[in-house]
Design a protein around this motif. Sequence first.
Motif, PDB file in Angstrom:
ATOM      1  N   LEU A 127      56.094  43.912  70.496  1.00 43.52           N
ATOM      2  CA  LEU A 127      56.453  42.747  69.677  1.00 43.52           C
ATOM      3  C   LEU A 127      57.888  42.298  69.954  1.00 43.52           C
ATOM      4  O   LEU A 127      58.171  41.107  70.078  1.00 43.52           O
ATOM      5  CB  LEU A 127      56.291  43.074  68.185  1.00 43.52           C
ATOM      6  CG  LEU A 127      54.848  43.164  67.680  1.00 43.52           C
ATOM      7  CD1 LEU A 127      54.812  43.730  66.267  1.00 43.52           C
ATOM      8  CD2 LEU A 127      54.176  41.788  67.720  1.00 43.52           C
ATOM      9  N   ALA A 128      58.809  43.277  70.070  1.00 41.21           N
ATOM     10  CA  ALA A 128      60.212  42.941  70.332  1.00 41.21           C
ATOM     11  C   ALA A 128      60.362  42.351  71.736  1.00 41.21           C
ATOM     12  O   ALA A 128      61.141  41.417  71.957  1.00 41.21           O
ATOM     13  CB  ALA A 128      61.089  44.176  70.168  1.00 41.21           C
ATOM     14  N   LYS A 129      59.585  42.874  72.674  1.00 39.61           N
ATOM     15  CA  LYS A 129      59.642  42.376  74.046  1.00 39.61           C
ATOM     16  C   LYS A 129      59.132  40.931  74.119  1.00 39.61           C
ATOM     17  O   LYS A 129      59.722  40.075  74.771  1.00 39.61           O
ATOM     18  CB  LYS A 129      58.768  43.276  74.940  1.00 39.61           C
ATOM     19  CG  LYS A 129      59.351  43.484  76.286  1.00 39.61           C
ATOM     20  CD  LYS A 129      58.583  44.467  77.100  1.00 39.61           C
ATOM     21  CE  LYS A 129      58.993  44.195  78.535  1.00 39.61           C
ATOM     22  NZ  LYS A 129      58.442  45.107  79.475  1.00 39.61           N
ATOM     23  N   ALA A 130      58.034  40.675  73.404  1.00 42.43           N
ATOM     24  CA  ALA A 130      57.492  39.308  73.359  1.00 42.43           C
ATOM     25  C   ALA A 130      58.497  38.368  72.696  1.00 42.43           C
ATOM     26  O   ALA A 130      58.673  37.221  73.115  1.00 42.43           O
ATOM     27  CB  ALA A 130      56.170  39.302  72.599  1.00 42.43           C
ATOM     28  N   ALA A 131      59.180  38.858  71.667  1.00 41.32           N
ATOM     29  CA  ALA A 131      60.149  38.019  70.939  1.00 41.32           C
ATOM     30  C   ALA A 131      61.342  37.665  71.831  1.00 41.32           C
ATOM     31  O   ALA A 131      61.770  36.513  71.878  1.00 41.32           O
ATOM     32  CB  ALA A 131      60.614  38.739  69.675  1.00 41.32           C
ATOM     33  N   ILE A 132      61.867  38.641  72.542  1.00 40.71           N
ATOM     34  CA  ILE A 132      63.072  38.368  73.348  1.00 40.71           C
ATOM     35  C   ILE A 132      62.740  37.416  74.508  1.00 40.71           C
ATOM     36  O   ILE A 132      63.586  36.653  74.954  1.00 40.71           O
ATOM     37  CB  ILE A 132      63.759  39.679  73.840  1.00 40.71           C
ATOM     38  CG1 ILE A 132      65.234  39.442  74.173  1.00 40.71           C
ATOM     39  CG2 ILE A 132      63.060  40.282  75.053  1.00 40.71           C
ATOM     40  CD1 ILE A 132      66.178  39.664  73.069  1.00 40.71           C
ATOM     41  N   LYS A 133      61.495  37.442  74.963  1.00 37.68           N
ATOM     42  CA  LYS A 133      61.065  36.509  76.029  1.00 37.68           C
ATOM     43  C   LYS A 133      61.260  35.052  75.606  1.00 37.68           C
ATOM     44  O   LYS A 133      61.522  34.191  76.428  1.00 37.68           O
ATOM     45  CB  LYS A 133      59.575  36.743  76.350  1.00 37.68           C
ATOM     46  CG  LYS A 133      59.355  37.767  77.443  1.00 37.68           C
ATOM     47  CD  LYS A 133      57.978  37.571  78.045  1.00 37.68           C
ATOM     48  CE  LYS A 133      57.525  38.658  78.982  1.00 37.68           C
ATOM     49  NZ  LYS A 133      58.474  39.386  79.728  1.00 37.68           N
ATOM     50  N   LYS A 138      68.693  37.797  79.198  1.00 31.83           N
ATOM     51  CA  LYS A 138      67.911  37.499  80.415  1.00 31.83           C
ATOM     52  C   LYS A 138      67.447  38.789  81.076  1.00 31.83           C
ATOM     53  O   LYS A 138      66.321  38.858  81.602  1.00 31.83           O
ATOM     54  CB  LYS A 138      68.732  36.641  81.382  1.00 31.83           C
ATOM     55  CG  LYS A 138      68.782  35.191  80.932  1.00 31.83           C
ATOM     56  CD  LYS A 138      69.515  34.315  81.925  1.00 31.83           C
ATOM     57  CE  LYS A 138      69.454  32.866  81.460  1.00 31.83           C
ATOM     58  NZ  LYS A 138      70.467  32.035  82.094  1.00 31.83           N
ATOM     59  N   GLU A 139      68.298  39.811  81.073  1.00 28.99           N
ATOM     60  CA  GLU A 139      67.913  41.096  81.679  1.00 28.99           C
ATOM     61  C   GLU A 139      66.735  41.733  80.958  1.00 28.99           C
ATOM     62  O   GLU A 139      65.923  42.426  81.562  1.00 28.99           O
ATOM     63  CB  GLU A 139      69.108  42.055  81.690  1.00 28.99           C
ATOM     64  CG  GLU A 139      70.029  41.798  82.869  1.00 28.99           C
ATOM     65  CD  GLU A 139      71.344  42.545  82.743  1.00 28.99           C
ATOM     66  OE1 GLU A 139      71.412  43.553  82.008  1.00 28.99           O
ATOM     67  OE2 GLU A 139      72.313  42.105  83.391  1.00 28.99           O
ATOM     68  N   LEU A 140      66.639  41.494  79.643  1.00 29.93           N
ATOM     69  CA  LEU A 140      65.536  42.085  78.866  1.00 29.93           C
ATOM     70  C   LEU A 140      64.238  41.270  79.005  1.00 29.93           C
ATOM     71  O   LEU A 140      63.169  41.738  78.668  1.00 29.93           O
ATOM     72  CB  LEU A 140      65.925  42.166  77.392  1.00 29.93           C
ATOM     73  CG  LEU A 140      67.036  43.157  77.049  1.00 29.93           C
ATOM     74  CD1 LEU A 140      67.552  42.907  75.645  1.00 29.93           C
ATOM     75  CD2 LEU A 140      66.545  44.589  77.194  1.00 29.93           C
ATOM     76  N   GLN A 141      64.385  40.026  79.476  1.00 31.92           N
ATOM     77  CA  GLN A 141      63.201  39.169  79.587  1.00 31.92           C
ATOM     78  C   GLN A 141      62.449  39.506  80.863  1.00 31.92           C
ATOM     79  O   GLN A 141      61.356  39.186  81.091  1.00 31.92           O
ATOM     80  CB  GLN A 141      63.599  37.689  79.590  1.00 31.92           C
ATOM     81  CG  GLN A 141      64.137  37.250  78.230  1.00 31.92           C
ATOM     82  CD  GLN A 141      64.652  35.824  78.202  1.00 31.92           C
ATOM     83  OE1 GLN A 141      65.168  35.327  79.204  1.00 31.92           O
ATOM     84  NE2 GLN A 141      64.549  35.178  77.067  1.00 31.92           N
TER      85      GLN A 141
END
Length: 177
Positions: free
Chosen positions: A148-154, A174-177
């Motif tokens: 969920l957090a990964k989808a949010a940061i995208k 951007k690095e986390l996306q």
Amino acid sequence: MLHPDIILKKSSISGKGLFAKKNIPKETILLISPKVRVYTISQYTALSKKYKAILKKYAYEDDEGNLVYHIDNVKYWNHSCNPNASYIGDFEITIRDIKTGEELTYDYGIIHPRWLPAMKCHCGTAECRKLIKRESQNSPVVRRLHLLAKAAIKNAFKVKQPLICDKAFIRAIKELQ
Ligand SMILES: [Zn+2]
């Protein structure tokens, strides 16, 4: 630094809590550059009973096994077994839309110190696990929150981000996306 639309109020979950004073959309970063004190376990062991009790109540355990204590209101961020925010990288981000007056929560299962006993949960959600304890990295709870957090940061650049004005933070996102 906390999102400007977050205020401290009495919580029905436990003690004080952090609340939204305006609607905050999903995918909004709520916290950057937290003000913390970090204690190694040997530093913790050397503390007085009084300070140990404070850390037991408020501190969490980071990936290196140190105790992290927020010296500001961030320490009042309450747990929920169905949280509306979660961590990714150095960011705390909303994983669903938050309405005015709603309490901000995250899941302590990700960060509860491994050596501390489980705590009774009073989150009152349908998903309540009744006990707050450190969940393993492979547990469904941690995996779901990470996704969920990964989808949010995208989508972080698709919503207003009052905390993000620095190039270093934009690069980190951007690095986390
Ligand atoms: Zn619960």
